[in-house]
Scaffold this motif. Structure first.
Motif, mmCIF file in Angstrom:
data_model
loop_
_atom_site.group_PDB
_atom_site.id
_atom_site.type_symbol
_atom_site.label_atom_id
_atom_site.label_comp_id
_atom_site.label_asym_id
_atom_site.label_seq_id
_atom_site.Cartn_x
_atom_site.Cartn_y
_atom_site.Cartn_z
ATOM 1 N N LYS A 17 -15.502 21.398 101.110
ATOM 2 C CA LYS A 17 -14.061 21.246 100.941
ATOM 3 C C LYS A 17 -13.458 22.634 100.749
ATOM 4 N N THR A 18 -13.090 23.272 101.851
ATOM 5 C CA THR A 18 -12.559 24.630 101.819
ATOM 6 C C THR A 18 -11.124 24.634 101.313
ATOM 7 N N MET A 19 -10.874 25.444 100.271
ATOM 8 C CA MET A 19 -9.532 25.548 99.704
ATOM 9 C C MET A 19 -8.857 26.868 100.085
ATOM 10 N N ILE A 20 -9.667 27.920 100.268
ATOM 11 C CA ILE A 20 -9.135 29.209 100.710
ATOM 12 C C ILE A 20 -10.033 29.750 101.814
ATOM 13 N N HIS A 21 -9.456 30.511 102.728
ATOM 14 C CA HIS A 21 -10.256 31.078 103.812
ATOM 15 C C HIS A 21 -9.534 32.267 104.442
ATOM 16 N N THR A 22 -10.314 33.154 105.036
ATOM 17 C CA THR A 22 -9.820 34.295 105.807
ATOM 18 C C THR A 22 -8.846 35.149 104.993
ATOM 19 N N ILE A 23 -9.352 35.630 103.855
ATOM 20 C CA ILE A 23 -8.542 36.467 102.970
ATOM 21 C C ILE A 23 -9.292 37.776 102.733
ATOM 22 N N SER A 24 -8.679 38.884 103.095
ATOM 23 C CA SER A 24 -9.326 40.186 102.892
ATOM 24 C C SER A 24 -8.281 41.226 102.493
ATOM 25 N N PHE A 25 -8.640 42.043 101.511
ATOM 26 C CA PHE A 25 -7.748 43.114 101.055
ATOM 27 C C PHE A 25 -8.551 44.074 100.193
ATOM 28 N N LEU A 33 -1.092 46.171 93.743
ATOM 29 C CA LEU A 33 -1.069 45.244 94.864
ATOM 30 C C LEU A 33 -0.550 43.900 94.373
ATOM 31 N N GLY A 34 0.500 43.410 95.010
ATOM 32 C CA GLY A 34 1.062 42.125 94.644
ATOM 33 C C GLY A 34 0.534 41.019 95.539
ATOM 34 N N MET A 35 -0.118 40.030 94.936
ATOM 35 C CA MET A 35 -0.526 38.843 95.682
ATOM 36 C C MET A 35 0.568 37.802 95.488
ATOM 37 N N ILE A 36 1.261 37.483 96.568
ATOM 38 C CA ILE A 36 2.439 36.642 96.441
ATOM 39 C C ILE A 36 2.283 35.360 97.244
ATOM 40 N N THR A 202 -4.632 30.628 102.906
ATOM 41 C CA THR A 202 -5.043 31.695 103.816
ATOM 42 C C THR A 202 -4.057 32.851 103.744
ATOM 43 N N MET A 203 -4.451 33.986 104.277
ATOM 44 C CA MET A 203 -3.618 35.183 104.217
ATOM 45 C C MET A 203 -2.715 35.255 105.444
ATOM 46 N N LEU A 204 -1.416 35.348 105.186
ATOM 47 C CA LEU A 204 -0.451 35.450 106.281
ATOM 48 C C LEU A 204 -0.193 36.904 106.678
ATOM 49 N N ALA A 205 -0.209 37.799 105.694
ATOM 50 C CA ALA A 205 0.109 39.197 105.981
ATOM 51 C C ALA A 205 -0.381 40.059 104.834
#
Length: 236
Positions: A17-25, A33-36, A202-205
């Motif tokens: 059950k994936t809740m988050i994916h494809t996040i890199s920073f 760094l603001g995670m918004i 997921t990460m949009l930008a």
């Protein structure tokens, strides 16, 4: 200097059950760094993933060797049987801070956050704002090189918010790298050097304000324009 590198392929609270994916920073020394994202976008789950607190995760979260860090959770957490000052003594002992140093830092921080008169009381008797300020004191006590903060302004009155922002500037000037997870976008836009936009897990930008606005197709706008309407299941 990069002090934290995060590359989450996928993660969640149970396998399958994936809740988050494809996040890199990455987070650099002396930068905020603001995670918004909106409520339920997956910001807190991402923080849990990068700190190794998710039961299921594929990917990496690497803190540079020797880098110390402090974490301020969204919901204050205390030991019921310890006063605020005993929490300071506990942190000083665990982190091997000499007594004279942690006592001096502790008193300075308690005075700064107007908690000195409550030092020998139990945090369970505090208001939510006082509990949040106590967590800030404990986090800053160690002078960390990396500070991870989840929704820092919840429960803070305007004066405490100004104190928190001043502390962030002081920590940045000291060279600490800071990850600030928040949905208070006007404040984030004013104080952060870079951003990660999270939506539906997921990460949009990511990047500077200009880079994020361009990636979101909202050049000339604000961070509010980068947040799409939320649909579907809410995350933490």
């Amino acid at each position: 200097m990069k002090i934290l590198n995060v590359d989450i392929k996928k993660g969640g609270y149970e396998a399958g059950k994936t809740m988050i994916h494809t996040i890199s920073f990455a987070i650099s020394s002396g930068k905020i760094l603001g995670m918004i994202g909106s409520n339920g976008a997956g910001k807190s789950t991402t923080i849990k993933g990068m700190m190794g607190l998710l039961p299921f995760m594929e990917g990496r979260s690497d803190i540079e060797e020797g880098v110390s860090y402090s974490y301020i959770p969204e919901r204050p957490v205390y030991y019921d049987e310890l006063t605020l000052w005993e929490h300071i003594e506990f942190v000083g002992s665990v982190e091997n801070i000499p007594q004279a140093i942690y006592k001096k830092r502790g008193e300075e921080l308690l005075k700064k956050y107007r908690l000195i008169d409550h030092a020998h009381q139990f945090p369970s008797t505090f208001s939510k704002g006082m509990q949040q300020k106590g967590m800030i004191v404990l986090a800053l006590l160690t002078e960390p090189e990396l500070l991870i903060i989840d929704e820092p302004f919840i429960g803070l009155d305007p004066n405490a918010t100004k104190l928190m922002l001043k502390s962030l500037e002081e920590e940045r000037a000291r060279g600490a790298g800071i990850l600030m997870c928040t949905h208070v976008l006007d404040t984030a836009q004013r104080v952060c050097d870079e951003f990660v936009v999270i939506n539906q897990g997921t990460m949009l930008a990511s990047g500077t304000l200009e880079e994020v606005l361009k990636e979101c197709g909202t050049e000339g706008g604000s961070l509010y324009d980068c947040i799409p309407d939320e649909e579907g299941e809410e995350l933490e």
